[in-house]
Design an enzyme around this catalytic site. Structure first.
Site, PDB file in Angstrom:
ATOM      1  N   VAL A  23       0.848  -1.204   0.000  1.00 19.90           N
ATOM      2  CA  VAL A  23       0.000   0.000   0.000  1.00 19.90           C
ATOM      3  C   VAL A  23       0.880   1.251   0.000  1.00 19.90           C
ATOM      4  O   VAL A  23       0.706   2.170  -0.816  1.00 19.90           O
ATOM      5  CB  VAL A  23      -0.946   0.004   1.237  1.00 19.90           C
ATOM      6  CG1 VAL A  23      -1.610   1.362   1.412  1.00 19.90           C
ATOM      7  CG2 VAL A  23      -2.007  -1.093   1.098  1.00 19.90           C
ATOM      8  N   ASP A 127      -8.388 -16.766   9.713  1.00 19.30           N
ATOM      9  CA  ASP A 127      -9.575 -17.635   9.771  1.00 19.30           C
ATOM     10  C   ASP A 127     -10.136 -18.059   8.415  1.00 19.30           C
ATOM     11  O   ASP A 127     -10.870 -19.030   8.327  1.00 19.30           O
ATOM     12  CB  ASP A 127     -10.693 -16.948  10.568  1.00 19.30           C
ATOM     13  CG  ASP A 127     -10.285 -16.670  12.010  1.00 19.30           C
ATOM     14  OD1 ASP A 127      -9.344 -17.328  12.496  1.00 19.30           O
ATOM     15  OD2 ASP A 127     -10.898 -15.796  12.640  1.00 19.30           O
ATOM     16  N   GLY A 185      -3.029 -35.256   6.858  1.00 15.51           N
ATOM     17  CA  GLY A 185      -3.376 -36.680   6.924  1.00 15.51           C
ATOM     18  C   GLY A 185      -4.062 -37.085   8.218  1.00 15.51           C
ATOM     19  O   GLY A 185      -3.747 -38.123   8.807  1.00 15.51           O
ATOM     20  N   GLU A 187      -7.021 -38.498  10.711  1.00 16.59           N
ATOM     21  CA  GLU A 187      -8.037 -39.556  10.612  1.00 16.59           C
ATOM     22  C   GLU A 187      -9.446 -38.965  10.737  1.00 16.59           C
ATOM     23  O   GLU A 187     -10.395 -39.462  10.148  1.00 16.59           O
ATOM     24  CB  GLU A 187      -7.826 -40.605  11.721  1.00 16.59           C
ATOM     25  CG  GLU A 187      -6.859 -41.725  11.359  1.00 16.59           C
ATOM     26  CD  GLU A 187      -5.415 -41.257  11.179  1.00 16.59           C
ATOM     27  OE1 GLU A 187      -5.023 -40.288  11.847  1.00 16.59           O
ATOM     28  OE2 GLU A 187      -4.699 -41.857  10.356  1.00 16.59           O
TER      29      GLU A 187
HETATM   30  O1  F6P Z   1      -9.591 -14.000  14.172  1.00 16.12           O
HETATM   31  C1  F6P Z   1      -8.335 -14.535  14.413  1.00 16.12           C
HETATM   32  C2  F6P Z   1      -8.320 -15.292  15.713  1.00 16.12           C
HETATM   33  O2  F6P Z   1      -7.013 -15.810  15.902  1.00 16.12           O
HETATM   34  C3  F6P Z   1      -9.359 -16.398  15.839  1.00 16.12           C
HETATM   35  O3  F6P Z   1      -8.986 -17.578  15.169  1.00 16.12           O
HETATM   36  C4  F6P Z   1      -9.455 -16.552  17.324  1.00 16.12           C
HETATM   37  O4  F6P Z   1     -10.732 -17.013  17.686  1.00 16.12           O
HETATM   38  C5  F6P Z   1      -9.251 -15.148  17.830  1.00 16.12           C
HETATM   39  O5  F6P Z   1      -8.609 -14.428  16.789  1.00 16.12           O
HETATM   40  C6  F6P Z   1      -8.444 -15.025  19.092  1.00 16.12           C
HETATM   41  O6  F6P Z   1      -8.462 -13.699  19.481  1.00 16.12           O
HETATM   42  P1  F6P Z   1      -7.505 -13.051  20.576  1.00 16.12           P
HETATM   43  O7  F6P Z   1      -6.146 -12.897  19.971  1.00 16.12           O
HETATM   44  O8  F6P Z   1      -8.123 -11.746  20.898  1.00 16.12           O
HETATM   45  O9  F6P Z   1      -7.468 -14.016  21.726  1.00 16.12           O
END
Ligand code: F6P
Length: 319
Positions: A23, A127, A185, A187
């Site tokens: 950016v 996520d 991998g 299960e």
């Molecule tokens: O959104 C990213 C994330 O790492 C999620 O996977 C997780 O639920 C959350 O943030 C954790 O948040 P914090 O860092 O505020 O504990």
């Protein structure tokens, strides 16, 4: 458009620095002034803006986290907070704002744009939970981190002939779990989109043992949770020693993968172009390897389409 600002907000994700770099360098290349905003929306409200030059983003491409720092800001959730933020941007002469973050950060940008600020979002979250884009920044690097952990856990789990439960992040989205289950991998994989049947899970563990498997790997998404209790129950029912590992915030750190660096660079460039084209309330994404920009309202309203084929693949290849 003469001056733009950039901020990172919400949970950090590997690749955010690469996006900031893209950016800043694109904007300067195109004759714009760029301001960095520290600590996301909270820093915006407090006027933590400073001018950034090309040299300020040297040597950050390969670094995890975000040099601008990040925050989750309660004040910005209020109309008053957002008005303050819009006022600060006006005082600093900022015409356009690039927001690098996830769903919550985009909702903030959406509301800010209704106050007359030109905004564009770059999806930065491990996520991968934004429906309008196939990938978000950080997801790929996180998968590699999870795979590294899985490889190590397999060594010890095989040596002890144990069941290993690995809980990964992702909030309500099972993508980190699903992709790492296929690539690692596993299960079994337990994700919120599908739920799970406890008896079936134990059957899979026992069948694995009977077919000669030395270890059994179960990936649990954060949206399912409860891994420690699950480990106890699996051990009680199957009689096989079971350990749970919650990977936690280690999944958010680390040098971004080549995929995330490429994605960040392409998205960062496009974000500035979009502002220069006079567009507002847009979010950058990637679909079929093409960088896209969508209206933020439409993008956030898109229903999430779960990839059933991937879930089938995970199940088929685990037997
Ligand atoms: O959104 C990213 C994330 O790492 C999620 O996977 C997780 O639920 C959350 O943030 C954790 O948040 P914090 O860092 O505020 O504990």
């Amino acid at each position: 458009m003469k001056t733009i600002a950039v901020l990172t907000s919400g949970g950090d994700a590997p690749g955010m620095n690469a996006a900031i770099r893209a950016v800043v360098r694109t904007a300067i290349d195109k004759g714009l002034r760029v301001m960095g905003v520290k600590r996301g929306y909270s820093g915006l409200i407090n006027g933590e803006l400073f001018e950034m030059k090309k040299g300020d983003v040297s040597d950050i491409l390969q670094r995890g986290g975000t040099i601008l720092r990040t925050a989750r800001c309660a004040e910005f959730l209020t109309e008053e907070g957002r008005k303050k933020a819009a006022g600060v941007l006006k005082v600093f002469g900022v015409d356009g704002l690039v927001v690098i973050g996830g769903n919550g950060s985009f909702m903030g940008a959406q509301k800010l744009s209704k106050l007359g600020v030109s905004t564009v979002g770059i999806p930065g979250t491990i996520d991968n939970d934004l429906s309008y884009t196939e990938y978000t920044l950080g997801f790929d690097t996180t998968l590699n981190t999870v795979l590294d952990a899985i490889n190590k856990l397999k060594d010890t789990s095989t040596s002890h002939e144990r069941v290993s439960i690995v809980e990964v992040m992702g909030r309500d989205c099972g993508d980190i779990a699903l992709y790492s289950a296929i690539a690692g991998g596993a299960e079994s994989v337990l994700i919120p989109e599908k739920g799970f049947d406890f008896d079936e899970l134990c059957k899979t563990v026992l069948e694995g043992k009977l077919s000669g498997k030395m270890h059994n790997l179960i990936i649990v998404a954060e949206g399912i949770g409860g891994s420690q209790e699950l480990a106890q129950r699996v051990e009680e029912v199957t009689g096989i020693e079971t350990r749970a590992t919650i990977l936690g915030h280690i999944q958010r750190g680390g040098s971004p993968s080549s995929f995330d660096r490429m994605l960040a660079s392409r998205m960062g460039v496009r974000a500035v172009e979009v502002l220069l084209e006079g567009k507002t309330s847009r979010v950058i994404g990637i679909r079929e390897n093409r960088i896209t920009d969508d209206d933020i309202d439409e993008a956030l309203a898109m229903p999430r389409e779960f990839d059933d084929k991937l879930f089938e693949i995970a199940q088929m290849l685990s037997r």
